[in-house]
Write a protein that holds these residues in place. Structure first.
Motif: not given
Ligand code: ZN
Ligand code: ZN
Length: 147
Positions: A88, A90, A107, A109-110, A112
């Protein structure tokens, strides 16, 4: 049984295909998710770790700016630090993301998701996708009949 499978939008076993208890578990979990208190069809606990293979394929990058920070440890990257770039895009410190992916596959953060080695979870994801497609098909059918 045919009616039951049709009703649930599941395909029946093909010739030569063996019943798969993991798939049954996945279907059960999915069903449970749709009809339970938290009717969101989510896996009821933290998804399993990312597979070693998937983790091994994450490319290593050398950090070239010091104005970003690692979303896991929140420390600023220093130029020349080694990091890992998830599919993704990151970027995390290598040690941070490897430790994270040993616990869960997405992930931080997101969200994924990387593939896992957990057959039950993979079966669950497939079944969820199939159920979503089925839902879309029903909506399309519904719209074509009533609009
Ligand atoms: Zn991510
Ligand atoms: Zn970090």
């Amino acid at each position: 049984m045919a009616g039951y499978f049709e009703e649930m939008g599941w395909r029946e076993l093909q010739d030569g295909e063996q019943p798969n208890h993991l798939l049954h578990m996945a279907r059960f979990l999915l069903d449970f998710g749709f009809h339970g208190e938290n009717a969101n069809g989510e896996w009821p606990k933290l998804p399993p770790p990312a597979s070693r293979e998937a983790v091994g394929q994450i490319p290593e990058v050398t950090i070239d700016s010091n104005d970003k920070s690692c979303p896991i440890c929140l420390k600023k990257f220093q130029v020349g630090d080694k990091g890992k770039q998830m599919p993704c895009h990151h970027i995390f410190h290598t040690t941070c993301i490897l430790t994270w992916l040993e616990r869960t596959n997405s992930c931080p953060f997101c969200r994924y998701e990387l593939p896992t080695d957990n057959e039950g979870y993979e079966a669950f994801k497939k079944e969820k996708k199939r159920a979503e497609q089925r839902k879309e098909e029903i909506e399309i059918l519904h719209n074509s009949m009533f609009s």
